[in-house]
Design an enzyme around this catalytic site. Structure first.
Site, PDB file in Angstrom:
ATOM      1  N   GLU A 200       0.878  -1.175   0.000  1.00 46.01           N
ATOM      2  CA  GLU A 200       0.000   0.000   0.000  1.00 46.01           C
ATOM      3  C   GLU A 200       0.915   1.224   0.000  1.00 46.01           C
ATOM      4  O   GLU A 200       0.991   1.949  -0.980  1.00 46.01           O
ATOM      5  CB  GLU A 200      -0.912  -0.023   1.242  1.00 46.01           C
ATOM      6  CG  GLU A 200      -1.849   1.179   1.347  1.00 46.01           C
ATOM      7  CD  GLU A 200      -2.660   1.189   2.663  1.00 46.01           C
ATOM      8  OE1 GLU A 200      -2.301   0.499   3.622  1.00 46.01           O
ATOM      9  OE2 GLU A 200      -3.660   1.947   2.707  1.00 46.01           O
ATOM     10  N   ASP A 278     -12.454  -0.625   1.898  1.00 46.14           N
ATOM     11  CA  ASP A 278     -11.469  -0.419   2.976  1.00 46.14           C
ATOM     12  C   ASP A 278     -12.103   0.159   4.255  1.00 46.14           C
ATOM     13  O   ASP A 278     -12.431  -0.589   5.164  1.00 46.14           O
ATOM     14  CB  ASP A 278     -10.313   0.460   2.471  1.00 46.14           C
ATOM     15  CG  ASP A 278      -9.006   0.216   3.206  1.00 46.14           C
ATOM     16  OD1 ASP A 278      -8.953  -0.702   4.049  1.00 46.14           O
ATOM     17  OD2 ASP A 278      -8.018   0.922   2.922  1.00 46.14           O
TER      18      ASP A 278
HETATM   19  N1  HPA Z   1      -4.038   0.055   5.729  1.00 40.93           N
HETATM   20  C1  HPA Z   1      -3.493  -0.288   6.890  1.00 40.93           C
HETATM   21  N2  HPA Z   1      -4.190  -0.362   8.007  1.00 40.93           N
HETATM   22  C2  HPA Z   1      -5.489  -0.094   7.969  1.00 40.93           C
HETATM   23  C3  HPA Z   1      -6.107   0.264   6.805  1.00 40.93           C
HETATM   24  C4  HPA Z   1      -5.350   0.324   5.626  1.00 40.93           C
HETATM   25  O1  HPA Z   1      -5.812   0.618   4.515  1.00 40.93           O
HETATM   26  N3  HPA Z   1      -7.409   0.480   7.101  1.00 40.93           N
HETATM   27  C5  HPA Z   1      -7.565   0.230   8.411  1.00 40.93           C
HETATM   28  N4  HPA Z   1      -6.396  -0.113   8.948  1.00 40.93           N
HETATM   29 ZN    ZN Z   2      -7.235  -1.997   4.709  1.00 41.37          ZN
END
Ligand code: HPA
Ligand code: ZN
Length: 334
Positions: A200, A278
């Site tokens: 990410e 998400d």
């Molecule tokens: N990334 C990492 N941790 C998280 C996310 C995410 O998109 N959403 C909630 N906790």
């Molecule tokens: Zn997430």
């Protein structure tokens, strides 16, 4: 209505990347804050909206963990989950695989059982009354240590009837997947399926580690995979699912704007991309909005949309018959 928007709305959909704490809408946050006498840093919904202006993952997480502090009683977790299931109904989501973060709650002395039972009971009610199937995946907070993750895993052992898998979330950069190798080995031995957030904000190395050390069945996000040709080829050849979250990626500045997102490129390269929301209460939209806005920004075709939705079912932890049944339904829609 635009034909393709109509199609997006009527397609039966699966959601595979949804943090239940991220479905906490401001209205429910205010109600629970009052009921549970928890101080939140906002006076009204307008103040919430201006606070939800994030620079990166960490600036979001700081606010997200603060918001989760209003969740105290089993009933609160039930109400939160039920509110998301009603959104599923609106979005024609027929199957949802839901993350929860036990440590966010147990670190505040909330009982693990209250959390899991509240979530589970709402999902059971949704199965009966809304005909929505679901699975629960428990995430370890990667900014915490291995010992805390082991403790959390041990707490889940008496809930194997409810929790099917483990995941990894929270602050990615600096918290490598390998830190949780031994925890994941035990989880697998205990029969849990494994997934992890990777790629990410973190580089492709984090995705490699999630695959090699954590033996994950899916990569959550994974959008940075294209920086590594060998990794991209592996993901394509083995059809390893990526649970991509377009609006999240924009809100957290992973991409500057939706028209710059690489999801269409990944799809065209034959990667198994899925679209998810998400943390919809924080990122400005549920699943249909993610699909519709992506369609507009990237000029996705009807075939692209159907492919994305079929990919979600293929990548889900439903059994093969259930997958086939939904995919057949999708194939006959136009
Ligand atoms: N990334 C990492 N941790 C998280 C996310 C995410 O998109 N959403 C909630 N906790
Ligand atoms: Zn997430």
């Amino acid at each position: 209505m635009n034909k393709i928007v109509e199609l997006i709305k009527k397609l039966p959909k699966a959601e595979l990347h949804l943090h239940i704490e991220g479905a906490l809408e401001p209205e429910l946050m205010f109600r629970l804050a009052k009921e549970n006498q928890i101080i939140i840093p906002y006076k009204n919904v307008n103040e919430v909206e201006s606070a939800y202006d994030f620079q990166n993952l960490q600036s979001f997480l700081d606010i997200y963990y603060r918001g989760a502090e209003v969740l105290i009683k089993k009933q609160d977790f039930f109400d939160l989950t039920w509110s998301y299931m009603l959104r599923c109904k609106e979005n024609n989501i027929v199957h949802a695989e839901i993350f929860f973060d036990p440590q966010t709650h147990t670190n505040r002395k909330i009982d693990f059982n209250s959390v899991i039972d509240g979530i589970y009971e709402a999902l059971e009610k949704a199965k009966k009354e809304l005909k929505i199937s679901s699975r629960i995946i428990m995430c370890f907070l990667r900014h915490l240590d291995e010992e805390s993750a082991f403790e959390t895993l041990n707490q889940a052992l008496t809930h194997k009837d409810k929790v099917i898998g483990v995941g990894l979330d929270s602050s990615e950069v600096g918290n490598l997947p390998i830190k949780f190798k031994r925890v994941y080995e035990k989880a697998i031995k205990e029969g849990f399926i494994t997934v992890a957030h990777a790629g990410e904000e973190g580089p492709p190395e984090y995705i490699w580690q999630a695959l090699n050390f954590l033996k994950v069945k899916r990569i959550d996000h994974g959008v940075r995979c294209l920086e590594d040709k060998k990794l991209t080829e592996k993901l394509r050849d083995e059809q390893i699912p990526l649970t991509v979250c377009p609006l999240s990626n924009i809100k957290l500045n992973i991409f500057e704007k939706l028209s710059n997102h690489n999801l269409k490129k990944m799809l065209d390269m034959g990667l198994r991309v899925t679209i998810n929301s998400d943390d919809p209460a924080y990122f400005g939209g549920y699943l249909n909005t993610n699909l519709i806005e992506s369609q507009i920004a990237l000029d996705l075709t009807k075939e692209d949309i159907k492919k994305l939705v079929v990919n979600s079912f293929k990548s889900s932890f439903l059994n093969e018959d259930e997958k086939k049944r939904w995919i057949n339904e999708i194939n006959i829609l136009n």
